[in-house]
Motif scaffolding. Sequence first.
Motif, PDB file in Angstrom:
ATOM      1  N   TYR A 166       0.859  -1.181   0.000  1.00 38.81           N
ATOM      2  CA  TYR A 166       0.000   0.000   0.000  1.00 38.81           C
ATOM      3  C   TYR A 166       0.894   1.230   0.000  1.00 38.81           C
ATOM      4  O   TYR A 166       2.091   1.142   0.285  1.00 38.81           O
ATOM      5  N   ARG A 167       0.310   2.348  -0.335  1.00 35.51           N
ATOM      6  CA  ARG A 167       1.071   3.589  -0.421  1.00 35.51           C
ATOM      7  C   ARG A 167       1.075   4.302   0.933  1.00 35.51           C
ATOM      8  O   ARG A 167       0.023   4.542   1.522  1.00 35.51           O
ATOM      9  N   LEU A 168       2.265   4.623   1.431  1.00 34.97           N
ATOM     10  CA  LEU A 168       2.374   5.365   2.680  1.00 34.97           C
ATOM     11  C   LEU A 168       1.950   6.818   2.470  1.00 34.97           C
ATOM     12  O   LEU A 168       2.075   7.366   1.373  1.00 34.97           O
ATOM     13  N   GLU A 169       1.468   7.402   3.541  1.00 35.20           N
ATOM     14  CA  GLU A 169       1.098   8.813   3.515  1.00 35.20           C
ATOM     15  C   GLU A 169       2.022   9.586   4.438  1.00 35.20           C
ATOM     16  O   GLU A 169       2.260   9.179   5.581  1.00 35.20           O
ATOM     17  N   LEU A 170       2.580  10.684   3.952  1.00 33.63           N
ATOM     18  CA  LEU A 170       3.462  11.517   4.750  1.00 33.63           C
ATOM     19  C   LEU A 170       2.656  12.332   5.760  1.00 33.63           C
ATOM     20  O   LEU A 170       1.433  12.480   5.620  1.00 33.63           O
TER      21      LEU A 170
END
Length: 276
Positions: A166-170
């Motif tokens: 999954y894509r990490l969120e900053l």
Amino acid sequence: MIDMKVNWPSGARIAVMLTFDFDAETLWLSRDPANARRPGILSQGVYGARVAVPKILETLAEEEVKATFFVPGWTAEHHASRGEMILKGGHEIAHHSYSHNWIDPDFPEKEVEEMEKGLEALKRVLGVVPKGYRSPAGESSDNMVSLLQKHGFLYDSSLMSDINPYRLELPDGSRGPIELPWHWSLDDAPHALFSIKSPRPIFPNSHLREIFQDEFREIYRWGGLYNLVMHPQISGRPSRVALLREMIQWMKTFPGVWFATGAEVAQAWSAAHEAG
């Protein structure tokens, strides 16, 4: 049942990452700097470099599968010939800090130092600009995720929030690297790492085999990422190398199994699930 199936290349049912945290002596030096004066303790890490890595590479070559080795900068500096062997075998080398010190969110400057010293060592010694990162002991922080984005990492493999990428969120809400999750149940250390200061049972292969295979069967049924975490000084023991060979051969009996490096998994997931 919720459909969690990932669109892997060539219609594969499951992606298998064989990963090795090549800590060598840093595993023990980071736990207690006084271990620098204890050759008996450090010899476990020496074994990982001297004996285990070549035997693991031999096994991977025989089975014609690729792996990802997460390498601290210190290890690259002190065991350069083993890093070169890993690359010659066509495997991926990824970032694993400089000295295997655990991340403490209260000391962000130490995170920067470990990141930058590790990057510099991998580039200088092995000519590697890593695409992936795994934090020691799975410890992370918002600051570390930001550092990964700053340095252009494709993926991270430090968290346990899913069985699929999954894509990490900053912290500011923007996109970060792709996360390739793992879990302690698929890590050899809880089952077979022994320390005199914190002794615990060393379980037989039958114990690891049952856990590893049970997890594989269900992740295969769901359709996901099987991220097996090993340490050369543990899984490079003679009987454990035999288990590695057995596991690879057993997984190959299932149709639609894709063995891939971390970079390949992240790239394939992004291409299939982030199009446009």
